[in-house]
Scaffold this motif. Structure first.
Motif, PDB file in Angstrom:
ATOM      1  N   GLY A 151       0.731  -1.246  -0.071  1.00 21.90           N
ATOM      2  CA  GLY A 151       0.002   0.320  -0.297  1.00 21.90           C
ATOM      3  C   GLY A 151       0.523   1.085   0.363  1.00 21.90           C
ATOM      4  O   GLY A 151       0.061   2.464   0.275  1.00 21.90           O
ATOM      5  N   LYS A 152       2.061   1.071   0.084  1.00 20.61           N
ATOM      6  CA  LYS A 152       2.782   2.457  -0.156  1.00 20.61           C
ATOM      7  C   LYS A 152       3.824   3.040  -0.893  1.00 20.61           C
ATOM      8  O   LYS A 152       4.519   3.904  -1.559  1.00 20.61           O
ATOM      9  N   MET A 212     -14.808   3.404   4.783  1.00 20.89           N
ATOM     10  CA  MET A 212     -13.877   4.301   4.544  1.00 20.89           C
ATOM     11  C   MET A 212     -12.785   4.402   5.512  1.00 20.89           C
ATOM     12  O   MET A 212     -12.521   4.191   6.771  1.00 20.89           O
ATOM     13  N   ASP A 213     -11.723   4.314   4.721  1.00 20.57           N
ATOM     14  CA  ASP A 213     -10.399   3.932   4.819  1.00 20.57           C
ATOM     15  C   ASP A 213      -9.507   5.675   5.981  1.00 20.57           C
ATOM     16  O   ASP A 213     -10.705   6.746   5.305  1.00 20.57           O
ATOM     17  N   HIS A 214      -8.767   5.318   6.300  1.00 18.36           N
ATOM     18  CA  HIS A 214      -7.973   7.015   6.827  1.00 18.36           C
ATOM     19  C   HIS A 214      -6.403   6.648   6.621  1.00 18.36           C
ATOM     20  O   HIS A 214      -6.172   5.317   7.833  1.00 18.36           O
ATOM     21  N   LYS A 215      -5.384   6.767   5.378  1.00 15.56           N
ATOM     22  CA  LYS A 215      -4.642   5.962   5.188  1.00 15.56           C
ATOM     23  C   LYS A 215      -3.264   6.604   6.200  1.00 15.56           C
ATOM     24  O   LYS A 215      -2.313   5.608   6.097  1.00 15.56           O
ATOM     25  N   ARG A 216      -3.639   7.962   5.944  1.00 14.45           N
ATOM     26  CA  ARG A 216      -2.209   8.424   6.592  1.00 14.45           C
ATOM     27  C   ARG A 216      -2.191   8.725   8.547  1.00 14.45           C
ATOM     28  O   ARG A 216      -3.019   7.925   9.082  1.00 14.45           O
ATOM     29  N   ASN A 220      -6.133  14.890  10.403  1.00 16.67           N
ATOM     30  CA  ASN A 220      -5.961  15.665   9.336  1.00 16.67           C
ATOM     31  C   ASN A 220      -4.941  15.681   8.260  1.00 16.67           C
ATOM     32  O   ASN A 220      -5.066  15.843   7.437  1.00 16.67           O
ATOM     33  N   ASP A 221      -4.910  13.944   8.049  1.00 13.60           N
ATOM     34  CA  ASP A 221      -4.372  13.264   6.472  1.00 13.60           C
ATOM     35  C   ASP A 221      -3.342  13.458   6.643  1.00 13.60           C
ATOM     36  O   ASP A 221      -2.672  14.049   5.014  1.00 13.60           O
ATOM     37  N   GLU A 222      -1.799  14.441   7.670  1.00 14.37           N
ATOM     38  CA  GLU A 222      -1.024  14.777   7.417  1.00 14.37           C
ATOM     39  C   GLU A 222       0.195  13.103   7.763  1.00 14.37           C
ATOM     40  O   GLU A 222      -0.888  11.929   7.939  1.00 14.37           O
ATOM     41  N   GLY A 223       1.241  12.810   7.118  1.00 14.04           N
ATOM     42  CA  GLY A 223       1.952  12.358   7.782  1.00 14.04           C
ATOM     43  C   GLY A 223       2.018  11.156   6.567  1.00 14.04           C
ATOM     44  O   GLY A 223       1.778  11.320   5.335  1.00 14.04           O
ATOM     45  N   LEU A 224       3.255   9.946   6.751  1.00 11.90           N
ATOM     46  CA  LEU A 224       2.535   9.135   6.264  1.00 11.90           C
ATOM     47  C   LEU A 224       1.604   8.051   5.517  1.00 11.90           C
ATOM     48  O   LEU A 224       0.918   8.070   6.591  1.00 11.90           O
ATOM     49  N   GLY A 337       4.442   3.179  18.118  1.00  9.76           N
ATOM     50  CA  GLY A 337       5.210   4.847  18.048  1.00  9.76           C
ATOM     51  C   GLY A 337       5.737   4.653  17.149  1.00  9.76           C
ATOM     52  O   GLY A 337       6.713   3.945  16.920  1.00  9.76           O
ATOM     53  N   GLY A 338       5.782   5.114  15.341  1.00  9.80           N
ATOM     54  CA  GLY A 338       7.081   4.841  15.225  1.00  9.80           C
ATOM     55  C   GLY A 338       6.811   4.769  13.347  1.00  9.80           C
ATOM     56  O   GLY A 338       7.050   5.488  12.356  1.00  9.80           O
ATOM     57  N   TYR A 339       5.686   3.826  13.849  1.00  9.21           N
ATOM     58  CA  TYR A 339       4.730   3.180  12.727  1.00  9.21           C
ATOM     59  C   TYR A 339       4.713   4.130  11.904  1.00  9.21           C
ATOM     60  O   TYR A 339       3.969   5.416  11.724  1.00  9.21           O
ATOM     61  N   PRO A 340       4.361   4.265   9.978  1.00  7.77           N
ATOM     62  CA  PRO A 340       5.368   2.815   9.401  1.00  7.77           C
ATOM     63  C   PRO A 340       5.865   2.792   9.128  1.00  7.77           C
ATOM     64  O   PRO A 340       6.819   2.097   8.220  1.00  7.77           O
ATOM     65  N   GLN A 341       6.932   3.659   9.539  1.00  9.55           N
ATOM     66  CA  GLN A 341       8.325   3.556   9.921  1.00  9.55           C
ATOM     67  C   GLN A 341       9.138   2.573  10.975  1.00  9.55           C
ATOM     68  O   GLN A 341       8.913   1.476  11.876  1.00  9.55           O
ATOM     69  N   LYS A 342      10.664   2.979  11.953  1.00  7.95           N
ATOM     70  CA  LYS A 342      10.879   2.641  12.501  1.00  7.95           C
ATOM     71  C   LYS A 342       9.933   2.268  14.490  1.00  7.95           C
ATOM     72  O   LYS A 342       9.472   3.797  14.303  1.00  7.95           O
ATOM     73  N   TYR A 343      10.420   1.179  15.252  1.00  5.98           N
ATOM     74  CA  TYR A 343       9.232   1.453  15.610  1.00  5.98           C
ATOM     75  C   TYR A 343       9.792  -0.127  16.517  1.00  5.98           C
ATOM     76  O   TYR A 343      10.251  -1.349  16.582  1.00  5.98           O
ATOM     77  N   THR A 344       9.212  -0.397  17.346  1.00  2.00           N
ATOM     78  CA  THR A 344      10.006  -1.106  19.012  1.00  2.00           C
ATOM     79  C   THR A 344       8.565  -2.298  18.858  1.00  2.00           C
ATOM     80  O   THR A 344       7.485  -2.064  19.555  1.00  2.00           O
ATOM     81  N   LYS A 345       8.710  -3.555  18.976  1.00  3.53           N
ATOM     82  CA  LYS A 345       8.243  -4.488  19.560  1.00  3.53           C
ATOM     83  C   LYS A 345       8.222  -5.071  20.829  1.00  3.53           C
ATOM     84  O   LYS A 345       8.841  -4.960  21.500  1.00  3.53           O
ATOM     85  N   GLY A 346       7.296  -5.767  21.462  1.00  2.00           N
ATOM     86  CA  GLY A 346       7.086  -6.615  22.926  1.00  2.00           C
ATOM     87  C   GLY A 346       6.874  -5.836  24.119  1.00  2.00           C
ATOM     88  O   GLY A 346       7.006  -5.824  25.159  1.00  2.00           O
ATOM     89  N   TYR A 347       6.144  -4.902  23.761  1.00  2.00           N
ATOM     90  CA  TYR A 347       5.398  -4.230  24.948  1.00  2.00           C
ATOM     91  C   TYR A 347       4.302  -4.579  25.267  1.00  2.00           C
ATOM     92  O   TYR A 347       3.595  -5.555  24.358  1.00  2.00           O
ATOM     93  N   GLU A 348       4.159  -4.869  26.988  1.00  2.00           N
ATOM     94  CA  GLU A 348       2.678  -5.341  27.294  1.00  2.00           C
ATOM     95  C   GLU A 348       1.462  -4.699  26.992  1.00  2.00           C
ATOM     96  O   GLU A 348       1.910  -3.199  27.036  1.00  2.00           O
ATOM     97  N   ILE A 349       0.538  -5.105  25.884  1.00  2.00           N
ATOM     98  CA  ILE A 349      -0.863  -4.823  26.324  1.00  2.00           C
ATOM     99  C   ILE A 349      -1.837  -5.115  27.603  1.00  2.00           C
ATOM    100  O   ILE A 349      -1.957  -5.068  28.233  1.00  2.00           O
TER     101      ILE A 349
END
Ligand code: AMP
Ligand code: GLY
Length: 422
Positions: A151-152, A212-216, A220-224, A337-349
């Motif tokens: 989708g990018k 209807m999707d919100h892709k950004r 306000n539809d900013e960002g990647l 945080g950081g998606y769709p670029q770099k982010y960290t995994k493994g945090y407890e929900i």
């Protein structure tokens, strides 16, 4: 009946939750699945793109029916492969999945069969793409990689300099891999975007409720661009009148065009539409359920999903009346945080019960894993919090109330999903 669902996202969770309503199904296996899906299905660690592995799993488990949900295995021919082993599937064959896998194919299909879409040209040399863009001198210019790019692969250039950068990024630097060896350069369209998923068996095509999707990534539809940060259904823009126009000028003509090309499409055909001042136009086709559109569309389905899926496979969809709830649905995505670029995994929900759910909403798991009884983040898009209500406003309020109670370190979500539509 034993059913295998291929995939691991929120969309697959939504499909499985709906399939669970069918009493003929004795067991659902999901490969590879995720933490939340594990509450409803047995998850097996086979990658969604592993054709041979999926074939072995299906044979070993004596699977009666398989739902191939994501784009990559469909484009790789997983349906052909499994059906070759005698396992009936929901999903298009490889030669029909090309409607998503190649934008050059889909644009040419629309031109040949008079299906309304943006004007375009195809280029396999960067200099020629730029020569055309300079000649047209019309901005924004839309430049799309031919193949699958999560989708990018769509870049919108505000001026000549940005167009040069976009062409270089796609064709020379191959930022989206080989999918950028050809590009489509197309006219910029304006108007509200609507997603319409349909069921089809190649004989008839039956639209689901619009969404209807919100892709950004940002408010306000900013960002990647992302895979999708939230959805609502139905779309207030998609009136009965527009639906009729779409059926006559887009949906049925596309189904017939695929038949005429010897590429009969069976499964879920997704129409990404723009309601332009000149009428509805196709932005893109997907050969599968959308994500996160499915997380608002399927909870509104009243008819049994498994019956519909089997009818799509058998060619008997005309016999089935598909009913939809009158309610509205909203889904807010909680991402790392950081998606769709770099982010960290493994945090407890936090905020989930032992089944990964939360009272009053449906929590669809996308990137989660279950470890020692705890749900951990395991991807870019982590959860989709869906609520249903009589009005869209109430559905959004319910969803956002739950979003405040469910989270993890560095959680990111948009605060304006559906805001303009209330
Ligand atoms: P696609 O992957 O083709 O759906 O494109 C991603 C997004 O880019 C779409 O959802 C639109 O918001 C935007 N887009 C694509 N094509 C056009 C176009 N011709 N005019 C305006 N926006 C476009
Ligand atoms: N939400 C858009 C897609 O599934 O491609």
């Amino acid at each position: 009946m034993k059913v295998l669902v291929v995939g691991s996202g929120g969309r697959e969770h939504a499909v499985i939750r709906k399939l669970k309503e069918n009493s003929e199904i004795t067991e659902i296996i999901c490969a590879p699945g995720n933490g939340g899906i594990a509450a409803l299905a047995r998850c097996e660690a086979v990658a969604a793109t592993d054709l041979a592995g999926m074939g072995e799993l299906a044979e070993r488990e004596k699977i009666d029916f398989c739902v191939v949900t994501p784009d990559d295995p469909l484009a790789l021919g997983m349906v052909d492969f499994l059906e070759g082993k005698g396992i009936p599937c929901f999903g298009p064959a490889e030669n029909a999945a090309i409607i998503e896998a190649s934008k050059v194919f889909s644009k040419n299909l629309m031109k040949t069969y008079g299906i309304p879409t943006a004007d375009y040209n195809v280029f396999d040399k960067p200099e020629e793409a730029m020569k055309y863009i300079r000649f047209k001198n019309s901005y924004p210019a839309v430049i799309k990689a031919d193949g699958l790019a999560l989708g990018k692969g769509v870049l919108i250039a505000a001026d000549e300099k940005e167009a040069e950068e976009a062409v270089k990024e796609i064709m020379v630097d191959q930022a989206f891999g080989a999918s950028g060896s050809r590009v489509v350069v197309e006219e910029f369209m304006t108007g509200p975007e609507v997603s319409v998923l349909t069921f089809t068996d190649g004989n008839v095509i039956k639209p689901m409720v619009s969404s209807m999707d919100h892709k950004r990534a940002l408010d306000n539809d900013e960002g990647l661009n992302t895979g999708g940060m939230g959805t609502i259904a139905p779309s207030p823009y998609y009136t009965k009148e527009i639906a009729d126009i779409c059926m006559k000028t887009i949906f049925e003509p596309t189904m017939r065009a695929m038949n005429a090309e010897g590429r009969t499409f069976k499964g879920c055909l997704y129409f990404g539409l723009m309601l332009t001042p000149k009428g509805p136009r196709v932005v893109e086709y997907n050969c599968r359920f959308g994500d996160p559109e499915t997380q608002v569309v399927l909870p509104l389905l009243k008819t049994d999903l498994f019956t519909i899926m089997k009818a799509c496979h058998d060619g008997t969809l005309a016999d089935i009346d598909i009913e939809w709830s009158e309610q509205s649905a909203a889904c807010v995505i909680e991402a790392s945080g950081g998606y769709p670029q770099k982010y960290t995994k493994g945090y407890e929900i936090y905020g989930l019960d032992e089944n990964g759910q939360h009272e009053g909403v449906i929590v669809y798991h996308a990137g989660t894993k279950l470890s020692d009884g705890k749900y951990l983040t395991n991807g870019g898009r982590v959860l989709g919090i869906t609520a249903l209500a009589d009005t869209l406003g109430e559905a959004l309020d319910k969803s956002y109330a739950a979003v405040k109670e469910i989270g993890f370190e560095k959680v990111h979500y948009r605060t304006d999903i559906g805001r303009k539509l209330r």
